[in-house]
Design an enzyme around this catalytic site. Structure first.
Site, PDB file in Angstrom:
ATOM      1  N   MET A  48      -3.462  25.274 -34.680  1.00 32.88           N
ATOM      2  CA  MET A  48      -3.909  24.662 -35.931  1.00 32.88           C
ATOM      3  C   MET A  48      -5.266  25.247 -36.313  1.00 32.88           C
ATOM      4  O   MET A  48      -6.047  24.596 -37.005  1.00 32.88           O
ATOM      5  CB  MET A  48      -3.972  23.141 -35.783  1.00 32.88           C
ATOM      6  CG  MET A  48      -2.574  22.557 -35.558  1.00 32.88           C
ATOM      7  SD  MET A  48      -2.462  20.784 -35.835  1.00 32.88           S
ATOM      8  CE  MET A  48      -3.586  20.214 -34.602  1.00 32.88           C
ATOM      9  N   GLY A  49      -5.553  26.455 -35.875  1.00 29.50           N
ATOM     10  CA  GLY A  49      -6.809  27.106 -36.227  1.00 29.50           C
ATOM     11  C   GLY A  49      -7.982  26.564 -35.433  1.00 29.50           C
ATOM     12  O   GLY A  49      -7.798  26.079 -34.316  1.00 29.50           O
ATOM     13  N   TYR A  50      -9.193  26.629 -36.028  1.00 31.10           N
ATOM     14  CA  TYR A  50     -10.439  26.188 -35.374  1.00 31.10           C
ATOM     15  C   TYR A  50     -10.564  26.892 -34.024  1.00 31.10           C
ATOM     16  O   TYR A  50     -10.725  26.252 -32.980  1.00 31.10           O
ATOM     17  CB  TYR A  50     -10.422  24.658 -35.193  1.00 31.10           C
ATOM     18  CG  TYR A  50     -11.779  24.014 -35.301  1.00 31.10           C
ATOM     19  CD1 TYR A  50     -12.865  24.465 -34.542  1.00 31.10           C
ATOM     20  CD2 TYR A  50     -11.993  22.927 -36.149  1.00 31.10           C
ATOM     21  CE1 TYR A  50     -14.097  23.855 -34.630  1.00 31.10           C
ATOM     22  CE2 TYR A  50     -13.222  22.315 -36.253  1.00 31.10           C
ATOM     23  CZ  TYR A  50     -14.270  22.787 -35.473  1.00 31.10           C
ATOM     24  OH  TYR A  50     -15.486  22.175 -35.553  1.00 31.10           O
ATOM     25  N   HIS A  67      -8.001  29.201 -27.160  1.00 29.57           N
ATOM     26  CA  HIS A  67      -6.975  29.935 -27.924  1.00 29.57           C
ATOM     27  C   HIS A  67      -6.979  31.407 -27.518  1.00 29.57           C
ATOM     28  O   HIS A  67      -5.920  32.028 -27.372  1.00 29.57           O
ATOM     29  CB  HIS A  67      -7.249  29.850 -29.433  1.00 29.57           C
ATOM     30  CG  HIS A  67      -7.152  28.483 -30.005  1.00 29.57           C
ATOM     31  ND1 HIS A  67      -8.253  27.786 -30.447  1.00 29.57           N
ATOM     32  CD2 HIS A  67      -6.082  27.675 -30.219  1.00 29.57           C
ATOM     33  CE1 HIS A  67      -7.861  26.602 -30.914  1.00 29.57           C
ATOM     34  NE2 HIS A  67      -6.558  26.506 -30.789  1.00 29.57           N
ATOM     35  N   GLN A 120       1.327  15.282 -37.792  1.00 27.75           N
ATOM     36  CA  GLN A 120       0.862  14.784 -36.510  1.00 27.75           C
ATOM     37  C   GLN A 120      -0.478  14.041 -36.613  1.00 27.75           C
ATOM     38  O   GLN A 120      -1.034  13.643 -35.621  1.00 27.75           O
ATOM     39  CB  GLN A 120       0.823  15.886 -35.438  1.00 27.75           C
ATOM     40  CG  GLN A 120      -0.152  16.991 -35.683  1.00 27.75           C
ATOM     41  CD  GLN A 120       0.064  18.148 -34.709  1.00 27.75           C
ATOM     42  OE1 GLN A 120       1.061  18.876 -34.800  1.00 27.75           O
ATOM     43  NE2 GLN A 120      -0.827  18.332 -33.760  1.00 27.75           N
ATOM     44  N   LYS A 132      -4.419  21.976 -21.452  1.00 31.20           N
ATOM     45  CA  LYS A 132      -5.335  20.899 -21.878  1.00 31.20           C
ATOM     46  C   LYS A 132      -4.541  19.748 -22.498  1.00 31.20           C
ATOM     47  O   LYS A 132      -4.811  18.594 -22.219  1.00 31.20           O
ATOM     48  CB  LYS A 132      -6.344  21.447 -22.888  1.00 31.20           C
ATOM     49  CG  LYS A 132      -7.204  20.364 -23.534  1.00 31.20           C
ATOM     50  CD  LYS A 132      -8.316  20.958 -24.372  1.00 31.20           C
ATOM     51  CE  LYS A 132      -7.816  21.639 -25.637  1.00 31.20           C
ATOM     52  NZ  LYS A 132      -7.169  20.709 -26.601  1.00 31.20           N
ATOM     53  N   GLN A 149       1.575  16.957 -24.423  1.00 28.32           N
ATOM     54  CA  GLN A 149       2.256  17.796 -25.420  1.00 28.32           C
ATOM     55  C   GLN A 149       3.102  18.867 -24.731  1.00 28.32           C
ATOM     56  O   GLN A 149       4.261  19.106 -25.114  1.00 28.32           O
ATOM     57  CB  GLN A 149       1.208  18.451 -26.324  1.00 28.32           C
ATOM     58  CG  GLN A 149       1.760  19.543 -27.223  1.00 28.32           C
ATOM     59  CD  GLN A 149       0.715  20.054 -28.200  1.00 28.32           C
ATOM     60  OE1 GLN A 149       0.473  19.435 -29.211  1.00 28.32           O
ATOM     61  NE2 GLN A 149       0.101  21.194 -27.899  1.00 28.32           N
TER      62      GLN A 149
HETATM   63  O1  PAF Z   1      -1.807  21.894 -29.985  1.00 25.20           O
HETATM   64  C1  PAF Z   1      -1.838  22.102 -31.232  1.00 25.20           C
HETATM   65  O2  PAF Z   1      -2.755  22.741 -31.755  1.00 25.20           O
HETATM   66  C2  PAF Z   1      -0.724  21.541 -32.106  1.00 25.20           C
HETATM   67  O3  PAF Z   1      -0.288  20.302 -31.649  1.00 25.20           O
HETATM   68  C3  PAF Z   1       0.458  22.523 -32.260  1.00 25.20           C
HETATM   69  C4  PAF Z   1       1.143  22.798 -30.920  1.00 25.20           C
HETATM   70  C5  PAF Z   1      -0.027  23.821 -32.870  1.00 25.20           C
HETATM   71  C6  PAF Z   1       1.522  21.916 -33.181  1.00 25.20           C
HETATM   72  O4  PAF Z   1       1.018  21.662 -34.460  1.00 25.20           O
END
Ligand code: PAF
Length: 170
Positions: A36-38, A43, A67, A125, A129
Site C-alpha cells: 500500500m505504498g509508504y 518493503h 480494509q 510483521k 495476515q
Molecule cells: O500488508 C499490506 O500492506 C496490505 O494489507 C496488502 C497485503 C498490500 C493488501 O492490501
C-alpha cells in the site's frame, strides 16, 4: 539472466494482466509484492528477496479502501463479493477490526488473479495476515507460492511500519 534495469509503471488491471500473461508465455518466473505504498526498509527487503528468486518482480501499490472501515462499520459497506477466511480472521487483530481481513483477502486474491505470479512475498510483521493469506491460497487451491520474509527493524528494535508515525517514543 541479465536483469532489466528499467521500471515499467502499469496503471490498469487489464494492462497488469496482459503484461504478466506475456511474461509467463515467455517462461519467465514472476514474483508479486503487494503493498500500500509508504515504502520503508521492510518493503525493500521483500522486493530484493523477490528479485533474487524471480525474473520479473511486480510491486503493486493499491491503498485498499476495503480494509480500512470508517470506524470499521460493517453496515457502511456496499454488498459485493468478498473473500473471507473466518477460521483465522475472527481472532487477535480481527476482534477489533472485523472487516479488515476480508478486505485484505479480497484485494490480494484479485491481485493474484490478475498477475498470476509464481510466488508472492509478504512480511512476517503482519503475522495474522500472512497466516490468513496462506490459508486462503490452500483452501481455494490458488497456484501461488506464498512466502513470508523476516521483520526488518529500526535501530531501537521497532519493526519498520508506515504506522510508526502514530507512535510516541514511549
Ligand atoms: O500488508 C499490506 O500492506 C496490505 O494489507 C496488502 C497485503 C498490500 C493488501 O492490501
Amino acid at each position: 539472466m541479465e536483469m532489466e534495469k528499467t521500471m515499467q509503471i502499469i496503471h490498469s488491471p487489464e494492462a497488469l494482466h496482459s503484461v504478466c500473461a506475456e511474461w509467463r508465455r515467455q517462461g519467465l518466473k514472476t514474483a508479486l509484492v503487494p503493498t500500500m505504498g509508504y515504502y520503508h526498509a521492510g518493503h525493500a527487503s521483500l522486493i530484493s528477496y523477490a528479485r533474487s528468486v524471480a525474473d520479473k518482480v511486480i510491486v503493486s501499490l493499491f491503498v485498499n479502501p476495503t480494509q480500512f472501515g470508517p470506524n470499521e462499520d460493517l453496515e457502511a459497506y456496499p454488498r459485493a463479493t468478498w473473500v473471507e477466511v473466518p477460521a483465522l480472521a475472527n481472532t487477535l487483530c480481527g476482534l477489533s477490526r472485523p472487516i479488515h481481513f476480508r478486505g485484505v483477502c479480497t484485494v490480494v486474491l484479485k491481485l493474484f488473479m490478475l498477475a498470476q505470479p509464481s510466488l508472492a512475498v509478504f512480511g512476517e510483521k503482519d503475522w495474522q495476515q500472512l497466516a490468513i493469506i496462506k490459508k486462503m491460497v490452500s483452501d481455494l487451491n490458488v497456484p501461488v507460492e506464498v512466502v513470508g520474509r523476516p521483520i526488518v527493524r529500526e535501530a531501537d528494535g521497532l519493526a519498520f511500519s508506515s504506522r510508526n508515525v502514530y507512535l510516541t517514543p514511549e
